[in-house]
Write a protein that holds these residues in place. Structure first.
Motif, PDB file in Angstrom:
ATOM      1  N   UNK A  50       0.711  -1.228   0.005  1.00  0.00           N
ATOM      2  CA  UNK A  50      -0.114  -0.040  -0.065  1.00  0.00           C
ATOM      3  C   UNK A  50       0.975   1.384  -0.115  1.00  0.00           C
ATOM      4  N   UNK A  51       1.802   1.150   0.776  1.00  0.00           N
ATOM      5  CA  UNK A  51       2.934   2.458   0.915  1.00  0.00           C
ATOM      6  C   UNK A  51       3.591   2.480  -0.413  1.00  0.00           C
ATOM      7  N   UNK A  52       4.053   1.500  -1.176  1.00  0.00           N
ATOM      8  CA  UNK A  52       4.500   1.801  -2.511  1.00  0.00           C
ATOM      9  C   UNK A  52       3.588   2.253  -3.434  1.00  0.00           C
ATOM     10  N   UNK A  53       2.153   2.037  -3.428  1.00  0.00           N
ATOM     11  CA  UNK A  53       1.076   2.105  -4.266  1.00  0.00           C
ATOM     12  C   UNK A  53       0.899   3.779  -4.071  1.00  0.00           C
ATOM     13  N   UNK A  54       1.284   4.187  -3.230  1.00  0.00           N
ATOM     14  CA  UNK A  54       1.112   5.803  -2.724  1.00  0.00           C
ATOM     15  C   UNK A  54       2.536   6.517  -3.162  1.00  0.00           C
ATOM     16  N   UNK A  55       3.524   5.741  -3.652  1.00  0.00           N
ATOM     17  CA  UNK A  55       4.743   6.380  -4.041  1.00  0.00           C
ATOM     18  C   UNK A  55       5.853   6.232  -3.123  1.00  0.00           C
ATOM     19  N   UNK A  56       5.789   5.501  -2.011  1.00  0.00           N
ATOM     20  CA  UNK A  56       6.620   5.193  -0.987  1.00  0.00           C
ATOM     21  C   UNK A  56       7.690   4.502  -1.715  1.00  0.00           C
ATOM     22  N   UNK A  57       9.003   4.474  -1.043  1.00  0.00           N
ATOM     23  CA  UNK A  57      10.141   3.948  -1.464  1.00  0.00           C
ATOM     24  C   UNK A  57      10.309   2.647  -0.481  1.00  0.00           C
ATOM     25  N   UNK A  58      10.508   1.400  -0.754  1.00  0.00           N
ATOM     26  CA  UNK A  58      10.503   0.264   0.247  1.00  0.00           C
ATOM     27  C   UNK A  58      11.894  -0.200   0.485  1.00  0.00           C
ATOM     28  N   UNK A  59      12.330  -0.568   1.727  1.00  0.00           N
ATOM     29  CA  UNK A  59      13.416  -0.959   1.780  1.00  0.00           C
ATOM     30  C   UNK A  59      13.828  -2.374   1.084  1.00  0.00           C
ATOM     31  N   UNK A  60      15.088  -2.809   0.922  1.00  0.00           N
ATOM     32  CA  UNK A  60      15.345  -3.825   0.067  1.00  0.00           C
ATOM     33  C   UNK A  60      14.960  -5.189   0.623  1.00  0.00           C
ATOM     34  N   UNK A  61      14.874  -5.344   2.048  1.00  0.00           N
ATOM     35  CA  UNK A  61      14.559  -6.472   2.667  1.00  0.00           C
ATOM     36  C   UNK A  61      12.968  -6.948   2.535  1.00  0.00           C
ATOM     37  N   UNK A 105      15.854 -11.138  -8.204  1.00  0.00           N
ATOM     38  CA  UNK A 105      17.320 -11.284  -9.088  1.00  0.00           C
ATOM     39  C   UNK A 105      17.997 -10.043  -8.621  1.00  0.00           C
ATOM     40  N   UNK A 106      17.379  -9.062  -8.197  1.00  0.00           N
ATOM     41  CA  UNK A 106      17.978  -7.569  -7.746  1.00  0.00           C
ATOM     42  C   UNK A 106      18.328  -7.586  -6.431  1.00  0.00           C
ATOM     43  N   UNK A 107      17.763  -8.576  -5.495  1.00  0.00           N
ATOM     44  CA  UNK A 107      17.870  -8.288  -3.976  1.00  0.00           C
ATOM     45  C   UNK A 107      18.255  -9.629  -3.362  1.00  0.00           C
ATOM     46  N   UNK A 118      18.610 -10.466   2.649  1.00  0.00           N
ATOM     47  CA  UNK A 118      18.808  -9.326   3.809  1.00  0.00           C
ATOM     48  C   UNK A 118      18.559  -7.892   3.209  1.00  0.00           C
ATOM     49  N   UNK A 119      18.189  -7.797   1.916  1.00  0.00           N
ATOM     50  CA  UNK A 119      17.752  -6.561   1.541  1.00  0.00           C
ATOM     51  C   UNK A 119      18.926  -6.153   0.520  1.00  0.00           C
ATOM     52  N   UNK A 120      20.050  -6.760   0.516  1.00  0.00           N
ATOM     53  CA  UNK A 120      21.298  -6.103  -0.029  1.00  0.00           C
ATOM     54  C   UNK A 120      20.896  -6.133  -1.623  1.00  0.00           C
ATOM     55  N   UNK A 121      21.107  -4.903  -2.279  1.00  0.00           N
ATOM     56  CA  UNK A 121      21.136  -4.733  -3.522  1.00  0.00           C
ATOM     57  C   UNK A 121      21.939  -5.426  -4.333  1.00  0.00           C
ATOM     58  N   UNK A 122      21.928  -6.649  -5.195  1.00  0.00           N
ATOM     59  CA  UNK A 122      22.901  -7.273  -5.832  1.00  0.00           C
ATOM     60  C   UNK A 122      23.353  -6.558  -7.109  1.00  0.00           C
ATOM     61  N   UNK A 123      24.660  -6.840  -7.416  1.00  0.00           N
ATOM     62  CA  UNK A 123      25.180  -6.390  -8.731  1.00  0.00           C
ATOM     63  C   UNK A 123      24.588  -6.233  -9.954  1.00  0.00           C
TER      64      UNK A 123
END
Length: 781
Positions: free
Chosen positions: A75-86, A134-136, A139-144
């Motif tokens: 719901x937060x993402x639907x309102x334009x919010x940015x979510x943590x990687x995890x 594929x991107x995360x 633990x939420x770390x963004x992968x290369x």
């Protein structure tokens, strides 16, 4: 009030078990607030869903453990919010688990239509799912792999860090080493520094970031390292900016499908709850309730769900239909309260769509659930036990509707016995008049008489063993019970004279009623034992009938296989005869001389004999057993014909115990004397055509498979010997011996015999799909 009823029934503990059976936090949250349904169509819907889940879990351990409670994040993402990687990774896992579950349910949609209603709501966003995973990392770390730019920046950062380390290491291990307090480097505020002795200040140009406590050491970042450090900081800042961009992009992608994902998560949690009901039911040894019209419950071998199922005594009882009020009597600690709670919990669980712990539950949904059980004393509200009970019962009387289930423990207790009995009588009659179904316990004799005479009432009692003076916790329906207070008091050490004095206070009428009740209890116990034995015998009869039907079906299948096999082999042999005949005529054309005619005539005669041999088994003719005098003449060396074989043989050993060892060509077989017929010695040497006929006959009639199950070892061995001999004569290349698994006795007998047989090339167990260890396949020479 439903809340109070569920509380005194300890339904919260049952819900706690359901919570533990859930795979997701969302499912557990739904289980924690689960309440019985009272509309028949809703109860039917819940029971059907649980039944479908139970069927599915029997074949596939369906699980939603990968679905996380990320609805709020979506719901937060639907309102334009940015979510943590995890959290984004958890959304990816949830999409993956939902997709797999949806796929499994879709393949079973015909058999599980109600679960498919939930399954088709599960989100199907495979592209987004793949991008997130594929991107995360978990633990939420963004992968290369999240972007080409990020991979490039991380390589640049690693190179900068390596250059710094190499340069700092040169100070530690190079010519400046003597200027340092220790030959090491460290970090201060994220910057690489070396420990320079204070007296050497200024000998290495750079920035001082720290000083030791003693002041003897200063931590200096060399001037050339400063520039390299600035390059590293720039690379790190660029990396952070790219990571932020990637998280914004992924969050935006989630936001575009947020409503679909949120609805799918709700469906997943609801599905998890349904699956948990089936899993818990299986663990409890429960059953799917059978739904009927009206307001009714029948339980067969039900157990209280919170008691150890190994030690709990099963309860079988029904309420509703012709019985409006079921009155339970019997001694204290005899199980009356447990029986009432068991019925109440079974009803509540069934109307929640759960599987009550019972062999069978039939439910006609009740419209309400009222319960007054236990001590209702409240010091805060200045209520005695009696007052507390009356308050609850009064509320039930005011709110009871047609078809309600009312459970009353020790109705009318806690006050003067006479007044309590009169009040209890009035309450039971009032609940009955309002259309409620009542299960109540009491010690009042007046209520026992009411139940014996009033329409719609039924007496029952908790069984009491008069020999051991202990309760058995079995419910006897149709028989009032005694409290057995005097017997229990005597067993607990009450002086005999006190018991006798107390008995003097009873009227003759009371004593007569007590003795009558004891006789009824004894008669009921005998009737139940007789019924149990009758049920056992009836069950055994059904089992025998089923086994007989299965045996007939197997025999019919074997006959079909034999006929098909025989038809195939006969067709092949007839083709050989036709080819042989064609060859004879071709030879006659090539050699039309008298010699050629004679040779063709001889071959045709032999071919005719082969045809006669083929036709012989089809003739409905059975040779009679030879008379005893003929059997007595059979001795070693006698030429004989074996019933079922066209070839003749010779008795190899002196007959013994009604059997003889007969040799036919290279084969030896043990045959009963009744199956032997002596023949003239000159017939004993079979011609080529006769030998071919015997082989043709056996090839046409012999089976490629034999069943030895249910035979004793010695009988099975005798059958196996004849079967292998027939197979060898018939020219079979391999055979199957079905001996079953069991304890392995028949398998060992079979394989020991095959191991020593001269015409068996090899043998082994069948493939798992064709019988596994229960079948041995033998390859013949």
């Amino acid at each position: 009030m439903l809340t109070h009823a569920l509380q005194v029934l300890e339904f919260e503990m049952v819900r706690g078990q359901l919570v533990e059976a859930c795979d997701t936090k969302g499912g557990a949250a739904l289980a924690h607030v689960l309440l019985p349904r009272f509309a028949p169509d809703e109860v039917a819907f819940e029971i059907d869903r649980t039944s479908e889940a139970w069927d599915i879990l029997a074949l596939d351990p369906l699980s939603l453990s990968g679905v996380h409670d990320v609805a709020e994040a979506c719901t937060i993402a639907g309102k334009g919010g940015v979510l943590p990687g995890e959290v984004l990774h958890q959304i990816g896992e949830s999409l993956y688990s939902s997709r797999l579950t949806r796929s499994k349910l879709e393949s079973k949609r015909e058999r599980s239509p109600k679960l498919w209603l939930l399954g088709q709501r599960l989100p199907l966003q495979e592209a987004l799912e793949g991008k997130l995973l594929a991107s995360l990392d978990g633990d939420g770390t963004v992968r290369d792999e999240a972007s080409i730019e990020l991979a490039s920046l991380r390589r640049r950062k690693a190179a900068a860090a390596q250059r710094i380390q190499d340069r700092v290491q040169s100070y530690v291990s190079g010519k400046t080493r003597e200027l340092l307090s220790d030959p090491i480097y460290t970090q201060r505020s994220g910057r690489y520094v070396i420990p320079l002795k204070a007296e050497n200040r200024g000998k290495i140009r750079g920035i001082v970031h720290d000083t030791s406590a003693s002041g003897a050491t200063i931590y200096v970042e060399p001037e050339d390292v400063v520039a390299l450090g600035n390059e590293l900081r720039e690379a790190e800042a660029a990396e952070r900016a790219e990571v932020s961009r990637i998280l914004r992009d992924l969050s935006s992608r989630v936001g575009k499908v947020a409503s679909e994902v949120v609805d799918g998560l709700e469906a997943a949690f609801e599905l998890d709850l349904v699956l948990a009901k089936a899993r818990l039911g299986e663990a409890m040894g429960g059953c799917v309730p059978l739904l009927v019209a009206g307001h009714f419950i029948k339980v067969v071998e039900a157990r209280h769900p919170l008691l150890d199922k190994k030690s709990a005594v099963p309860l079988s009882v029904s309420l509703g239909g012709e019985t409006d009020v079921l009155l339970i009597t019997g001694p204290n600690t005899g199980g009356k309260t447990v029986a009432i709670k068991t019925v109440g919990l079974c009803a509540a669980m069934a109307q929640c769509g759960m599987m009550p712990p019972a062999k069978e539950v039939t439910i006609g949904p009740f419209t309400q659930l009222w319960a007054d059980i236990g001590d209702e004393q409240s010091l805060q509200q200045s209520l005695s036990t009696f007052s507390g009970h009356i308050r609850n019962i009064s509320e039930a009387l005011r709110g009871t509707t047609q078809g309600a289930l009312v459970l009353l423990d020790e109705v009318g207790a806690g006050t003067d016995p006479g007044e309590g009995a009169a009040l209890a009588r009035a309450l039971l009659l009032s609940f009955q008049s309002q259309g409620a179904k009542v299960m109540a316990s009491t010690h009042y004799g007046e209520l026992k008489l009411l139940a014996a005479n009033a329409p719609g009432f039924m007496n029952s009692s908790m069984e009491f063993d008069l020999k051991s003076l202990r309760p058995t916790y079995r419910l006897l329906v149709g028989v009032p019970g005694s409290s057995h207070a005097m017997r229990i008091a005597e067993r607990q050490g009450m002086p005999k004279e006190i018991i006798e004095e107390a008995l003097q206070g009873f009227s003759d009428e009371h004593m007569d009623v007590s003795r009558m009740i004891e006789r009824l209890e004894s008669a009921q116990k005998q009737a139940q034992r007789a019924q149990s034995e009758a049920d056992r015998l009836a069950g055994r009869l059904r089992q025998v009938e089923q086994e007989a039907e299965e045996a007939v079906a197997r025999a019919e299948a074997t006959r079909r296989q034999v006929r098909e096999r025989a038809g195939e082999e006969l067709a092949a042999l007839l083709r050989e005869i036709r080819l042989e005949a064609a060859d004879i005529f071709d030879q006659l054309k090539r050699d039309p001389s008298q010699k050629g005619f004679d040779a063709a005539r001889q071959r045709l005669r032999e071919l005719q004999e082969v045809g006669e041999e083929l036709a012989q088994p089809a003739r409905p003719k059975r040779e009679p057993n030879p008379p005893p005098s003929v059997q007595a003449s059979l001795t070693k060396g006698t030429a004989v014909r074996v019933r079922g074989y066209a070839q003749t043989g010779v008795i190899a050993d002196q007959p013994k115990d009604g059997k003889a060892m007969v040799q036919i060509g290279p084969l030896k077989m043990k045959v009963a004397l009744r199956d032997l017929t002596p023949v003239a010695p000159e017939v004993a040497a079979p011609s080529k055509s006769r030998s071919s006929g015997a082989q043709l006959q056996k090839a046409m009639t012999v089976s490629t498979e034999i069943h030895l199950r249910h035979y004793r070892a010695e009988d099975a061995l005798e059958i196996l010997e004849k079967f292998i001999d027939d197979a060898v004569l018939g020219g079979l290349s391999s055979v199957r011996i079905v001996h079953g698994k069991g304890e392995g006795v028949l398998r060992k007998v079979t394989q020991d015999y095959l191991r020593g047989h001269q015409h068996v090339r090899s043998f082994a167990g069948a493939e798992p799909s064709e019988g596994g260890d229960g079948v041995t396949v033998a390859v013949l020479k």
